[in-house]
Design an enzyme around this catalytic site. Structure first.
Site, mmCIF file in Angstrom:
data_model
loop_
_atom_site.group_PDB
_atom_site.id
_atom_site.type_symbol
_atom_site.label_atom_id
_atom_site.label_comp_id
_atom_site.label_asym_id
_atom_site.label_seq_id
_atom_site.Cartn_x
_atom_site.Cartn_y
_atom_site.Cartn_z
ATOM 1 N N HIS A 132 9.762 7.514 -21.941
ATOM 2 C CA HIS A 132 9.499 5.654 -22.145
ATOM 3 C C HIS A 132 9.604 5.094 -20.687
ATOM 4 O O HIS A 132 10.163 5.873 -19.562
ATOM 5 C CB HIS A 132 10.668 5.131 -22.906
ATOM 6 C CG HIS A 132 12.015 5.457 -22.620
ATOM 7 N ND1 HIS A 132 12.616 4.856 -21.634
ATOM 8 C CD2 HIS A 132 12.820 6.208 -23.183
ATOM 9 C CE1 HIS A 132 13.872 5.258 -21.526
ATOM 10 N NE2 HIS A 132 14.162 6.264 -22.668
HETATM 11 P P1 TYD Z 1 17.024 6.327 -25.563
HETATM 12 O O1 TYD Z 1 17.082 5.324 -24.319
HETATM 13 O O2 TYD Z 1 15.816 6.303 -26.315
HETATM 14 O O3 TYD Z 1 17.424 7.779 -25.202
HETATM 15 P P2 TYD Z 1 16.831 8.619 -23.901
HETATM 16 O O4 TYD Z 1 16.036 8.019 -23.393
HETATM 17 O O5 TYD Z 1 17.915 9.197 -23.131
HETATM 18 O O6 TYD Z 1 16.317 10.009 -24.751
HETATM 19 O O7 TYD Z 1 18.041 5.852 -26.705
HETATM 20 C C1 TYD Z 1 18.744 6.954 -27.734
HETATM 21 C C2 TYD Z 1 19.329 6.056 -28.733
HETATM 22 O O8 TYD Z 1 20.557 5.468 -28.230
HETATM 23 C C3 TYD Z 1 18.488 4.966 -29.173
HETATM 24 O O9 TYD Z 1 18.705 4.725 -30.469
HETATM 25 C C4 TYD Z 1 19.049 3.601 -28.560
HETATM 26 C C5 TYD Z 1 20.412 4.000 -28.482
HETATM 27 N N1 TYD Z 1 21.090 3.488 -27.115
HETATM 28 C C6 TYD Z 1 21.914 2.671 -27.148
HETATM 29 O O10 TYD Z 1 22.236 2.011 -28.209
HETATM 30 N N2 TYD Z 1 22.410 1.710 -26.060
HETATM 31 C C7 TYD Z 1 22.113 2.338 -24.922
HETATM 32 O O11 TYD Z 1 22.737 1.830 -23.746
HETATM 33 C C8 TYD Z 1 21.242 3.388 -24.737
HETATM 34 C C9 TYD Z 1 20.713 3.993 -23.371
HETATM 35 C C10 TYD Z 1 20.862 4.008 -25.855
#
Ligand code: TYD
Length: 133
Positions: free
Chosen positions: A50
């Site tokens: 993303h």
């Molecule tokens: P995401 O940013 O999509 O993970 P990555 O990029 O590391 O693969 O986040 C995964 C899940 O965690 C998503 O449901 C949102 C949650 N999340 C939070 O609640 N707070 C945060 O600060 C972050 C980074 C993620």
């Protein structure tokens, strides 16, 4: 100007163990609003996939190593992080994917804003269209 760069963080080396510190606005170009970390990542897993509309981040391999694929919509590069005194700065509007996590690695992330789902762009084609304008 590139959307990403490696920042060589300060290092206090000591026989008792080394120390690295980061001051928001001094060693990195933003104030830190949030810290999170990825850990217990299973072998073969990938994270990220993303971009963010406004968020800026610094990624650090606090322990172990992993690769970060960074992409500004036109140029793509793979950066390996394996030293805890290097930070990878990512500006807003930078697509990122993280993979090749070594066993036991920890990806520490400093972020310029609180968590905001509306700040995410999770579709690469939408990101690229917006990035290229
Ligand atoms: P995401 O940013 O999509 O993970 P990555 O990029 O590391 O693969 O986040 C995964 C899940 O965690 C998503 O449901 C949102 C949650 N999340 C939070 O609640 N707070 C945060 O600060 C972050 C980074 C993620």
């Amino acid at each position: 100007m590139s959307n990403w760069r490696i920042i060589d963080l300060p290092r206090i080396t000591d026989q008792r163990g080394n120390l690295t510190f980061i001051e928001g606005g001094r060693h990195i170009p933003f104030s830190v609003a949030r810290v999170y970390y990825l850990y217990d990542v299973p072998g073969g897993a990938s994270r990220g996939g993303h971009a963010h509309l406004q968020l800026e981040q610094l990624l650090i391999a606090a322990t172990g190593s992993f690769d970060v694929i960074v992409d500004d919509g036109q140029r793509r590069e793979t950066i390996s992080l394996r030293r805890s005194y290097y930070g990878l700065y990512l500006s807003n509007m930078t697509w990122r994917e993280l993979d090749n996590f070594s066993s036991g690695s920890v990806c520490l992330v400093l972020a310029s804003r609180p968590y905001e789902e509306e700040d995410y762009i999770r579709d690469y084609a939408s990101f690229q269209a917006k990035a290229i304008g």
